[in-house]
Design an enzyme around this catalytic site. Sequence first.
Site, PDB file in Angstrom:
ATOM      1  N   GLU A   1       0.842  -1.199   0.000  1.00  0.00           N
ATOM      2  CA  GLU A   1       0.000   0.000   0.000  1.00  0.00           C
ATOM      3  C   GLU A   1       0.876   1.247   0.000  1.00  0.00           C
ATOM      4  O   GLU A   1       2.038   1.212   0.446  1.00  0.00           O
ATOM      5  CB  GLU A   1      -0.885  -0.030   1.267  1.00  0.00           C
ATOM      6  CG  GLU A   1      -1.805   1.165   1.403  1.00  0.00           C
ATOM      7  CD  GLU A   1      -2.887   0.986   2.456  1.00  0.00           C
ATOM      8  OE1 GLU A   1      -2.839  -0.009   3.213  1.00  0.00           O
ATOM      9  OE2 GLU A   1      -3.784   1.853   2.521  1.00  0.00           O
TER      10      GLU A   1
ATOM     11  N   ASN B   1     -12.189  -1.435  -0.848  1.00  0.00           N
ATOM     12  CA  ASN B   1     -11.481  -2.023   0.295  1.00  0.00           C
ATOM     13  C   ASN B   1     -12.153  -1.576   1.590  1.00  0.00           C
ATOM     14  O   ASN B   1     -12.426  -0.386   1.765  1.00  0.00           O
ATOM     15  CB  ASN B   1     -10.020  -1.545   0.301  1.00  0.00           C
ATOM     16  CG  ASN B   1      -9.320  -1.893   1.608  1.00  0.00           C
ATOM     17  OD1 ASN B   1      -8.950  -3.040   1.819  1.00  0.00           O
ATOM     18  ND2 ASN B   1      -9.164  -0.912   2.499  1.00  0.00           N
ATOM     19  N   GLU B   2     -12.415  -2.513   2.453  1.00  0.00           N
ATOM     20  CA  GLU B   2     -13.017  -2.208   3.763  1.00  0.00           C
ATOM     21  C   GLU B   2     -14.115  -1.153   3.597  1.00  0.00           C
ATOM     22  O   GLU B   2     -14.108  -0.105   4.280  1.00  0.00           O
ATOM     23  CB  GLU B   2     -11.943  -1.798   4.785  1.00  0.00           C
ATOM     24  CG  GLU B   2     -10.967  -2.930   5.045  1.00  0.00           C
ATOM     25  CD  GLU B   2     -10.078  -2.786   6.259  1.00  0.00           C
ATOM     26  OE1 GLU B   2     -10.049  -1.714   6.889  1.00  0.00           O
ATOM     27  OE2 GLU B   2      -9.391  -3.787   6.596  1.00  0.00           O
TER      28      GLU B   2
ATOM     29  N   TYR C   1      -6.698  -9.217  11.426  1.00  0.00           N
ATOM     30  CA  TYR C   1      -5.361  -8.981  11.970  1.00  0.00           C
ATOM     31  C   TYR C   1      -5.273  -9.571  13.369  1.00  0.00           C
ATOM     32  O   TYR C   1      -6.249  -9.549  14.122  1.00  0.00           O
ATOM     33  CB  TYR C   1      -5.081  -7.471  12.060  1.00  0.00           C
ATOM     34  CG  TYR C   1      -4.796  -6.832  10.715  1.00  0.00           C
ATOM     35  CD1 TYR C   1      -3.525  -6.910  10.153  1.00  0.00           C
ATOM     36  CD2 TYR C   1      -5.788  -6.159  10.011  1.00  0.00           C
ATOM     37  CE1 TYR C   1      -3.250  -6.321   8.923  1.00  0.00           C
ATOM     38  CE2 TYR C   1      -5.521  -5.568   8.772  1.00  0.00           C
ATOM     39  CZ  TYR C   1      -4.250  -5.663   8.239  1.00  0.00           C
ATOM     40  OH  TYR C   1      -3.974  -5.084   7.020  1.00  0.00           O
TER      41      TYR C   1
ATOM     42  N   GLU D   1      -6.043  -9.404   3.671  1.00  0.00           N
ATOM     43  CA  GLU D   1      -5.229  -8.712   4.688  1.00  0.00           C
ATOM     44  C   GLU D   1      -5.189  -9.589   5.929  1.00  0.00           C
ATOM     45  O   GLU D   1      -6.235  -9.892   6.515  1.00  0.00           O
ATOM     46  CB  GLU D   1      -5.795  -7.327   5.026  1.00  0.00           C
ATOM     47  CG  GLU D   1      -5.563  -6.319   3.927  1.00  0.00           C
ATOM     48  CD  GLU D   1      -5.952  -4.890   4.291  1.00  0.00           C
ATOM     49  OE1 GLU D   1      -5.846  -4.516   5.470  1.00  0.00           O
ATOM     50  OE2 GLU D   1      -6.365  -4.155   3.372  1.00  0.00           O
TER      51      GLU D   1
ATOM     52  N   GLN E   1       2.089  -6.115   5.585  1.00  0.00           N
ATOM     53  CA  GLN E   1       2.313  -5.787   4.186  1.00  0.00           C
ATOM     54  C   GLN E   1       3.761  -6.122   3.843  1.00  0.00           C
ATOM     55  O   GLN E   1       4.585  -6.237   4.736  1.00  0.00           O
ATOM     56  CB  GLN E   1       2.037  -4.310   3.949  1.00  0.00           C
ATOM     57  CG  GLN E   1       0.627  -3.882   4.299  1.00  0.00           C
ATOM     58  CD  GLN E   1       0.300  -2.486   3.794  1.00  0.00           C
ATOM     59  OE1 GLN E   1       1.056  -1.851   3.080  1.00  0.00           O
ATOM     60  NE2 GLN E   1      -0.874  -1.991   4.204  1.00  0.00           N
TER      61      GLN E   1
HETATM   62  O1  AHR Z   1      -2.901  -2.669   6.278  1.00  0.00           O
HETATM   63  C1  AHR Z   1      -3.194  -1.451   6.888  1.00  0.00           C
HETATM   64  C2  AHR Z   1      -4.664  -1.101   6.787  1.00  0.00           C
HETATM   65  O2  AHR Z   1      -5.416  -2.035   7.486  1.00  0.00           O
HETATM   66  C3  AHR Z   1      -5.253  -1.141   5.409  1.00  0.00           C
HETATM   67  O3  AHR Z   1      -5.039   0.031   4.704  1.00  0.00           O
HETATM   68  C4  AHR Z   1      -6.710  -1.317   5.681  1.00  0.00           C
HETATM   69  O4  AHR Z   1      -7.377  -1.993   4.657  1.00  0.00           O
HETATM   70  C5  AHR Z   1      -6.731  -2.070   6.991  1.00  0.00           C
HETATM   71  O5  AHR Z   1      -7.577  -1.506   7.911  1.00  0.00           O
END
Ligand code: AHR
Length: 520
Positions: A51, A198-199, A267, A323, A372
């Site tokens: 990103e 995205n999201e 995450y 992600e 990432q």
């Molecule tokens: O990876 C960092 C961020 O985490 C990304 O931009 C977003 O999609 C997520 O919330």
Amino acid sequence: MKRFYMLSSCFVMLIWVLNTASVPAEENRLVVNTDLGSQTISRHIYGHFAEHLGRCIYGGFWVGEDSSIPNTRGIRNDVVRALKALDIPNLRWPGGCFADDYHWMDGIGPKEERPSMINTHWGGVTEDNSFGTHEFLDLCEQLGCEPYITANIGSGTVREMAQWVEYLTSDAISPMTDLRKQNGREKPWRIKFWGLGNESWGCGGSMEAEYYDDLMRRYSTYCRNFGENRLYKIACGANSFDYAWTDVLMRDPGNLRRMNGLALHYYTVCHDWRAKGSATNFDENEWFLTLSKTLRMDELVRKHSTIMDKYDPEKRIGLIVDEWGNWHDVEPGTNPGFLYQQNTLRDAMVASVNLNIFNNHCDRVKMANIAQTINVLQSVILTRDEKMVLTPTYYVFKMFKVHQDALLLPVDLKCGRYSFEEESIPSISASASKADDNKIHISISNLDPNNTISLQCELRGISVVSGIEGRIITAESINAHNDFDAEEQVSTADFDAFKVKGNTLILELPAKSIVMIKVR
Ligand code: AHR
């Protein structure tokens, strides 16, 4: 007083014996069904994510043509070399949250004429758009990987997105393709993976699932397949445990046509979002917490898959975990908006657990992207000026690449538990596959940081196993990591702590280790 010292040293000895004791093999049994298996582990499970965030693109991948850091058309040679060694299958770009702020036309044409913008999500820095569509696709060509582009549906128009697809993939004569040629690219690119926002439930537009579904239907309609190019459209999926989101997207019958994949983001956060915990300065409590939260990926994949199965029993739509990874506090003294974190043996363990989960669910999980690639969150590479560090997570990707496009071999695992205070988790994570050349690979992680585990591993379907090789990732401490200007602490080494009895291997898995066994 003397008696007290004697007693306490006996106590210390006892703890030492308990901590280094081996958990007996009978309690730990892994059956690898070498004669079963019908699913291929898509290589795209080993995908990455880059990103416009902090130093991922700028300084990570891109240094510009005039840099003294060796580069090819502005892209770092050391980074390309390191990622090629992982057989990186795809790269997701330009975000993340940044994607729904990104207007692709700002990133084409002569660099000095490209307008700049403020990267509002990530540190409020000025983005000069020097890395845009052509640079990204050059990077993918240098890496030999497939691009995965996430389109802006949060703040961009349908027309803008449709024109991007045309610019990239059409061979017809049109103002868009003329513009592409004017910018130096005669032939269209082949683009397969196309993200529809995205999201969108958060940074990508704060939408309700029903609203996003309507919008996705509209945007998807205008993603045209030009010539031979076939888009694989990936709709924005749920935030972790939001099963209702998946249900809304899946229950719409026309979506079987409109999307090929549905995303999921999860995450691992050790504590909570406000104070996540340090990447390097942590204790066993935090090791345990991190791993127990990572294991919830299995529950997530199962539950989202169950909903998907209800509407799509033939599994035409892939679950795309685009992600995932550890999200720690940023390194002290660094820009909080840049999400720069170190990476230890704990991150390596988290990567191995997640990858085993994705492998074992490859009937539904068709792609995954660690967040990432460089200098952001759970990275495989860290850079500082001309220097580059390969993280413990890098070595897991290197070790696990043998699973890419191999046949998943179903495993039955019975193992003891790793207990910490009142809680416990399974002490082993595993998956196995057979490659085209019939080589079998078994990845096994011992999550317990204190005890060696004896594991009986039966290769059912084979009478006698031979030609066995092993590799291992481990370290002295749970916080071991690789750093600039220091000797590498975590990498791979040969592993030979196993015995063979017919078709069974008796493995001695050291505490906190990740092992890959190859059977020829
Ligand atoms: O990876 C960092 C961020 O985490 C990304 O931009 C977003 O999609 C997520 O919330």
